[in-house]
Design an enzyme around this catalytic site. Structure first.
Site, PDB file in Angstrom:
ATOM      1  N   HIS A  83      28.074  17.049  18.978  1.00 54.88           N
ATOM      2  CA  HIS A  83      27.519  16.389  17.787  1.00 54.88           C
ATOM      3  C   HIS A  83      26.691  17.340  16.919  1.00 54.88           C
ATOM      4  O   HIS A  83      26.368  17.003  15.773  1.00 54.88           O
ATOM      5  CB  HIS A  83      26.644  15.198  18.178  1.00 54.88           C
ATOM      6  CG  HIS A  83      27.395  14.072  18.802  1.00 54.88           C
ATOM      7  ND1 HIS A  83      28.515  13.519  18.226  1.00 54.88           N
ATOM      8  CD2 HIS A  83      27.180  13.389  19.961  1.00 54.88           C
ATOM      9  CE1 HIS A  83      28.966  12.551  19.007  1.00 54.88           C
ATOM     10  NE2 HIS A  83      28.181  12.455  20.065  1.00 54.88           N
ATOM     11  N   ASP A 141      35.695  13.014  24.779  1.00 53.24           N
ATOM     12  CA  ASP A 141      34.456  12.234  24.861  1.00 53.24           C
ATOM     13  C   ASP A 141      34.647  10.901  24.148  1.00 53.24           C
ATOM     14  O   ASP A 141      35.435  10.798  23.200  1.00 53.24           O
ATOM     15  CB  ASP A 141      33.330  13.024  24.193  1.00 53.24           C
ATOM     16  CG  ASP A 141      31.944  12.467  24.480  1.00 53.24           C
ATOM     17  OD1 ASP A 141      31.252  13.012  25.349  1.00 53.24           O
ATOM     18  OD2 ASP A 141      31.549  11.487  23.816  1.00 53.24           O
ATOM     19  N   HIS A 152      32.681   9.516  22.161  1.00 51.46           N
ATOM     20  CA  HIS A 152      32.156   9.665  20.807  1.00 51.46           C
ATOM     21  C   HIS A 152      32.887  10.784  20.073  1.00 51.46           C
ATOM     22  O   HIS A 152      33.214  11.812  20.671  1.00 51.46           O
ATOM     23  CB  HIS A 152      30.660   9.988  20.838  1.00 51.46           C
ATOM     24  CG  HIS A 152      29.839   8.982  21.577  1.00 51.46           C
ATOM     25  ND1 HIS A 152      29.429   9.188  22.880  1.00 51.46           N
ATOM     26  CD2 HIS A 152      29.368   7.777  21.209  1.00 51.46           C
ATOM     27  CE1 HIS A 152      28.722   8.142  23.276  1.00 51.46           C
ATOM     28  NE2 HIS A 152      28.672   7.266  22.289  1.00 51.46           N
TER      29      HIS A 152
END
Length: 348
Positions: A130, A166, A168
């Site tokens: 991220h 993942d 996300h």
């Protein structure tokens, strides 16, 4: 490195410093995650693996992805307790741990590119996918896998694949390579979900158009659903791309027991995904494959899934479960294929 059965070993990189990063009481990205992985590996060691301590990433390696302002901001947090945003916090050792995590990912790439490791898994924290070039977010400080991809390019890989499973979407990795074609970013993730990116029409820009592949799935998808996405989207594009190096953002929060994710994947499903990427790497890149740990917040689901993937890296094979495929997953696949048809004959 010692030889194992006539070939180099699977390299596992980790360090006690990773356990010193503490985002606060009750935070899901806790030291217990890595501690449980190491306990499972100690109880059930995998033959054909070697564990070593990594080195820290250099400024130049970090700056290949992140802005000087971001590096400076992170370094100023060293030795402090600080909350960066509602999800992301640091403790006194966090910045050193983050630099070491990035270095572990780079060292994994160095080993597989040099042929001193059969393949590698960087068992690190904090995670990284991220972290955008200019900011930390989503538990992540530096983007470990993106820094590793840049290392691969410097070491001679003309084309690098980063595959992210993942739960996300890896907005930071996507942002790092959005306008480029020397790194192909592929992500299968829950959508809509944090961080809000990862829709199928997000395919890159300029020279990078078509070199970002997103498949956003609704919650509840199974091993069989993921198998369909791999076999009908991710693998055909990757095989056409023919990367010289394969990297995986290995997040285990799609596990059915995960308290954050909403998927229904088992450890055998992760082993099947790992088998698929290992065989891809063997086919197109001489086996050059490295995994970098991302999320996963069920201690049992995470540790068992990591162990299953390490078994695969060491030579075990697994296959995707057969069974009914979710209609919503089929629809998501069709949407992604439609977005990518202008760029990839393999999905037309």
């Amino acid at each position: 490195m010692r030889k194992v059965q006539g070939m180099t070993a699977t390299l596992l990189l980790t360090d006690p410093l990773f356990l010193q990063h503490d985002a606060g009481e009750g935070h899901p990205e806790s030291p217990a995650r890595l501690r449980r992985i190491l306990q499972v590996l100690a109880r059930n060691p995998v033959a054909g693996t070697v564990m070593t301590h990594p080195r820290s990433a250099t400024d130049a390696e970090i700056l290949a992805v992140h802005t000087p302002a971001h590096l400076d901001a992170m370094e100023k947090l060293g030795g402090r307790f600080e909350r960066i945003d509602e999800d992301t916090a640091v403790s006194p050792d966090s910045i050193d741990a983050a630099r070491l995590a990035a270095g572990a990912a780079v060292q994994a790439v160095e080993a597989v590119m040099a042929g001193t490791a059969k393949n590698a898994f960087a068992l690190v924290r904090p995670p990284g996918h991220h972290a955008e070039p200019d900011r930390a977010m989503g538990f992540c400080l530096y983007n470990n896998v993106a820094i590793a991809a840049e290392a691969g390019r410097r070491l001679g890989a003309e084309r690098v694949l980063v595959l992210d499973w993942d739960v996300h979407h890896g907005n930071g990795t996507q942002a790092a390579f959005w306008g480029r074609r020397d790194v192909l970013y592929q992500s299968v993730h829950q959508f809509p979900y944090y961080p809000g990116s990862g829709a199928a029409p997000e395919v890159g820009r300029g020279e990078g158009q078509g070199f970002t592949v997103n498949c956003g799935l609704p919650g509840g998808n199974t091993d069989a659903d993921y198998g369909m996405i791999f076999e009908e989207l991710l693998l055909p594009v990757a095989q056409a791309y023919r990367p010289d190096l394969v990297l995986v953002s290995a997040g285990f929060d799609p596990h059915r027991a995960d308290p954050i994710g909403g998927m229904d994947v088992t450890e055998r499903g992760f082993a099947a995904m790992c088998t698929a990427v290992r065989k891809l790497a063997e086919e197109v890149s001489g086996g050059k494959l490295a995994l970098v740990l991302e999320g996963g917040y069920s201690l049992e689901g995470l540790s068992n899934s990591v162990h299953a993937c390490i078994e695969v890296l060491a030579g075990r094979d697994d296959s995707f479960a057969s069974g009914n495929v979710n209609a919503d997953a089929r629809a998501a696949l069709a949407t992604s294929r439609e977005a990518l048809k202008p760029f990839w004959a393999s999905v037309r």
